[in-house]
Design a protein around this motif. Structure first.
Motif, PDB file in Angstrom:
ATOM      1  N   ASP A  65     -28.668   3.645  20.226  1.00  0.00           N
ATOM      2  CA  ASP A  65     -27.254   3.747  20.569  1.00  0.00           C
ATOM      3  C   ASP A  65     -26.696   2.454  21.157  1.00  0.00           C
ATOM      4  N   TYR A  66     -27.475   1.753  21.971  1.00  0.00           N
ATOM      5  CA  TYR A  66     -26.986   0.480  22.514  1.00  0.00           C
ATOM      6  C   TYR A  66     -26.665  -0.507  21.391  1.00  0.00           C
ATOM      7  N   GLN A  67     -27.401  -0.422  20.294  1.00  0.00           N
ATOM      8  CA  GLN A  67     -27.231  -1.397  19.227  1.00  0.00           C
ATOM      9  C   GLN A  67     -26.010  -1.115  18.351  1.00  0.00           C
ATOM     10  N   VAL A  68     -25.335   0.003  18.618  1.00  0.00           N
ATOM     11  CA  VAL A  68     -24.089   0.288  17.892  1.00  0.00           C
ATOM     12  C   VAL A  68     -23.075  -0.826  18.117  1.00  0.00           C
ATOM     13  N   ILE A  69     -23.080  -1.400  19.313  1.00  0.00           N
ATOM     14  CA  ILE A  69     -22.059  -2.395  19.648  1.00  0.00           C
ATOM     15  C   ILE A  69     -22.469  -3.824  19.283  1.00  0.00           C
ATOM     16  N   THR A  70     -23.508  -3.973  18.462  1.00  0.00           N
ATOM     17  CA  THR A  70     -23.845  -5.326  18.015  1.00  0.00           C
ATOM     18  C   THR A  70     -22.760  -5.904  17.123  1.00  0.00           C
ATOM     19  N   ASP A  71     -22.076  -5.026  16.357  1.00  0.00           N
ATOM     20  CA  ASP A  71     -21.073  -5.542  15.422  1.00  0.00           C
ATOM     21  C   ASP A  71     -19.758  -4.775  15.481  1.00  0.00           C
ATOM     22  N   ARG A  72     -19.509  -4.093  16.616  1.00  0.00           N
ATOM     23  CA  ARG A  72     -18.234  -3.381  16.768  1.00  0.00           C
ATOM     24  C   ARG A  72     -17.825  -3.381  18.230  1.00  0.00           C
ATOM     25  N   ASP A  73     -16.552  -3.092  18.474  1.00  0.00           N
ATOM     26  CA  ASP A  73     -15.996  -3.240  19.811  1.00  0.00           C
ATOM     27  C   ASP A  73     -16.178  -2.012  20.694  1.00  0.00           C
ATOM     28  N   ALA A  74     -16.464  -0.849  20.113  1.00  0.00           N
ATOM     29  CA  ALA A  74     -16.539   0.372  20.910  1.00  0.00           C
ATOM     30  C   ALA A  74     -17.688   1.245  20.432  1.00  0.00           C
ATOM     31  N   SER A  75     -17.978   2.249  21.242  1.00  0.00           N
ATOM     32  CA  SER A  75     -19.076   3.165  20.912  1.00  0.00           C
ATOM     33  C   SER A  75     -18.542   4.569  20.647  1.00  0.00           C
ATOM     34  N   ASP A  76     -17.330   4.656  20.131  1.00  0.00           N
ATOM     35  CA  ASP A  76     -16.717   5.959  19.856  1.00  0.00           C
ATOM     36  C   ASP A  76     -17.595   6.772  18.892  1.00  0.00           C
ATOM     37  N   GLY A  77     -17.759   8.035  19.208  1.00  0.00           N
ATOM     38  CA  GLY A  77     -18.470   8.927  18.311  1.00  0.00           C
ATOM     39  C   GLY A  77     -19.974   8.895  18.417  1.00  0.00           C
ATOM     40  N   ASN A 129     -32.424 -15.576  11.112  1.00  0.00           N
ATOM     41  CA  ASN A 129     -32.669 -14.209  10.701  1.00  0.00           C
ATOM     42  C   ASN A 129     -31.604 -13.746   9.702  1.00  0.00           C
ATOM     43  N   PRO A 130     -32.000 -13.259   8.518  1.00  0.00           N
ATOM     44  CA  PRO A 130     -31.032 -12.881   7.483  1.00  0.00           C
ATOM     45  C   PRO A 130     -30.068 -11.777   7.915  1.00  0.00           C
ATOM     46  N   THR A 131     -30.566 -10.805   8.686  1.00  0.00           N
ATOM     47  CA  THR A 131     -29.694  -9.710   9.112  1.00  0.00           C
ATOM     48  C   THR A 131     -28.615 -10.221  10.055  1.00  0.00           C
ATOM     49  N   VAL A 132     -28.990 -11.099  10.979  1.00  0.00           N
ATOM     50  CA  VAL A 132     -28.013 -11.681  11.896  1.00  0.00           C
ATOM     51  C   VAL A 132     -26.935 -12.412  11.111  1.00  0.00           C
ATOM     52  N   LYS A 133     -27.357 -13.206  10.133  1.00  0.00           N
ATOM     53  CA  LYS A 133     -26.392 -13.959   9.341  1.00  0.00           C
ATOM     54  C   LYS A 133     -25.484 -13.035   8.528  1.00  0.00           C
ATOM     55  N   ALA A 134     -26.063 -12.004   7.941  1.00  0.00           N
ATOM     56  CA  ALA A 134     -25.272 -11.091   7.114  1.00  0.00           C
ATOM     57  C   ALA A 134     -24.286 -10.284   7.952  1.00  0.00           C
ATOM     58  N   GLU A 135     -24.758  -9.751   9.079  1.00  0.00           N
ATOM     59  CA  GLU A 135     -23.886  -8.953   9.935  1.00  0.00           C
ATOM     60  C   GLU A 135     -22.775  -9.811  10.533  1.00  0.00           C
ATOM     61  N   HIS A 136     -23.112 -11.047  10.879  1.00  0.00           N
ATOM     62  CA  HIS A 136     -22.095 -11.954  11.434  1.00  0.00           C
ATOM     63  C   HIS A 136     -21.015 -12.234  10.394  1.00  0.00           C
ATOM     64  N   ALA A 137     -21.440 -12.502   9.152  1.00  0.00           N
ATOM     65  CA  ALA A 137     -20.474 -12.793   8.094  1.00  0.00           C
ATOM     66  C   ALA A 137     -19.599 -11.585   7.816  1.00  0.00           C
ATOM     67  N   ALA A 138     -20.191 -10.393   7.834  1.00  0.00           N
ATOM     68  CA  ALA A 138     -19.438  -9.171   7.532  1.00  0.00           C
ATOM     69  C   ALA A 138     -18.443  -8.829   8.635  1.00  0.00           C
ATOM     70  N   SER A 139     -18.786  -9.184   9.879  1.00  0.00           N
ATOM     71  CA  SER A 139     -17.922  -8.809  11.003  1.00  0.00           C
ATOM     72  C   SER A 139     -16.641  -9.637  11.057  1.00  0.00           C
ATOM     73  N   GLY A 140     -16.723 -10.870  10.592  1.00  0.00           N
ATOM     74  CA  GLY A 140     -15.564 -11.744  10.648  1.00  0.00           C
ATOM     75  C   GLY A 140     -15.195 -12.150  12.062  1.00  0.00           C
ATOM     76  N   ARG A 141     -16.130 -11.998  12.981  1.00  0.00           N
ATOM     77  CA  ARG A 141     -15.864 -12.316  14.390  1.00  0.00           C
ATOM     78  C   ARG A 141     -16.835 -13.377  14.873  1.00  0.00           C
ATOM     79  N   SER A 144     -21.772 -12.710  18.675  1.00  0.00           N
ATOM     80  CA  SER A 144     -22.014 -12.286  20.055  1.00  0.00           C
ATOM     81  C   SER A 144     -23.471 -12.510  20.429  1.00  0.00           C
ATOM     82  N   GLY A 145     -23.716 -12.587  21.734  1.00  0.00           N
ATOM     83  CA  GLY A 145     -25.090 -12.738  22.203  1.00  0.00           C
ATOM     84  C   GLY A 145     -25.941 -11.541  21.821  1.00  0.00           C
ATOM     85  N   LEU A 146     -25.332 -10.361  21.793  1.00  0.00           N
ATOM     86  CA  LEU A 146     -26.087  -9.158  21.445  1.00  0.00           C
ATOM     87  C   LEU A 146     -26.521  -9.187  19.985  1.00  0.00           C
TER      88      LEU A 146
END
Length: 349
Positions: A65-77, A129-141, A144-146
């Protein structure tokens, strides 16, 4: 030979070792509770967890659950997603007496492993790390350190319970590799504490969404395990296809048709090509009818069990309470061992 090919080549030998001595292995697997679990989760991960549990392999499933906010601003839901996932796990056959189901946020000792682990990797290694690079590119932000340290969080998830097996697909193999690196460097620098976990690569291909894209709730192309039969039928009816009468499997040219063929084939235990032959010239309407019947027939038992489980008062809370308590106990023991290895045993008093 690339890393994935080499790992895949070792799988027959690893499977034999597991079959010969399942009690000698411990698996850590899980997912981020970002939405309802769907058909792709069932074929890609849940079914494999049940198989390994039935073999006698000790299994840990983390809802990160903590990792939900690696690529989003909130933990809704998140709370609802956690509870829904547990119902799906139980309905699919995971047994909380044999499989430890827990949430990341409930095990603070796990997160304390991050500090020593972060000291064992370089910034350059994290950026590669490929996942870090992919998630960063997809987020458009901004990165983050997380998100940057996401692979180290996953290493802590795996190593806190001294996991020896991690079921992964091709895209997640680098996470196991960095976990092995962290374990090896800790053991070399301080003392032998952690095993170097092995990747367990299954032959199950990734099931695409109904429109041929990656299966995702955000795309509206995922058949959730918690959907009703009517909701599934409505979703399949809305899937964009084409006007060609003859149904063929062609993911590049006919993504919607091919996505429906793959969903039906997975549920029927056959190939998309054979399903296409069966539908023939019945067109998209015939295909959607067959896909609806295949998916609803396949999920009928799961849905029935899930509905029964949902009526048991306190069941989900009890599963989570016991799983969190066991995970905390193991994490506490590991953290004490880590402190002692680092010459910080006074912190264990």
């Amino acid at each position: 030979m690339d890393s994935f090919t080499a790992t895949a080549a070792r799988m027959p030998s690893l499977e034999r070792r597991i079959a010969d001595d399942p009690s000698g292995f411990r698996i850590l697997t899980g997912e981020r509770p970002t939405g309802a679990l769907h058909l792709g989760h069932h074929f890609g991960t849940i079914r494999e967890r049940v198989r390994l549990q039935e073999l006698g392999v000790e299994t840990f499933v983390i809802l990160a659950d903590y990792q939900v906010i690696t690529d989003r601003d909130a933990s809704d839901g998140v709370a609802a997603n956690v509870r829904s996932a547990i119902l799906d796990y139980l309905a699919a056959g995971l047994d909380p007496e044999r499989t430890t189901i827990f949430t990341h946020s409930a095990v603070p000792e796990l997160n304390q492993l991050l500090l020593p682990f972060l000291s064992l990797v370089s910034e350059a290694e994290l950026h590669r790390n490929p996942t870090v690079k992919a998630e960063h590119a997809a987020s458009g932000r901004a990165l983050s350190g997380l998100l940057l340290t996401y692979p180290v969080h996953q290493a802590a998830d795996i190593l806190f319970c001294k996991g020896t097996l991690v079921p992964v697909g091709k895209d997640n193999l680098p996470h196991v590799e960095i976990t092995r690196l962290i374990a090896r460097r800790f053991n070399e620098r301080y003392a032998e504490v952690f095993p170097e976990p092995e990747a367990l690569v299954t032959e199950t291909p990734e099931l695409p969404g109904l429109d041929g894209r990656k299966m995702s709730k955000s795309y509206g192309n995922a058949i959730s395990l918690s959907m009703t039969a009517d909701e599934t039928a409505a979703l399949i009816r809305r899937t964009p296809t084409d006007s060609e009468r003859l149904i063929t499997f062609d993911p590049e040219r006919r993504p919607g048709v091919s996505g429906l063929l793959q969903a039906a084939a997975a549920c029927l235990g056959t190939t998309p090509e054979r399903v296409a032959e069966e539908v023939g010239a019945a067109g998209s309407s015939g295909l959607k009818t067959l896909a609806t019947e295949a998916v609803n027939g396949f999920l009928a038992g799961h849905r029935s069990r899930r509905a029964e489980l949902a009526q048991e008062p306190g069941l989900v809370d009890d599963v989570l309470r016991r799983g969190n308590a066991r995970a905390r106990s193991i994490a506490d023991a590991t953290l004490r061992e880590v402190r002692s290895a680092m010459g910080m045993g006074y912190a264990n008093v």
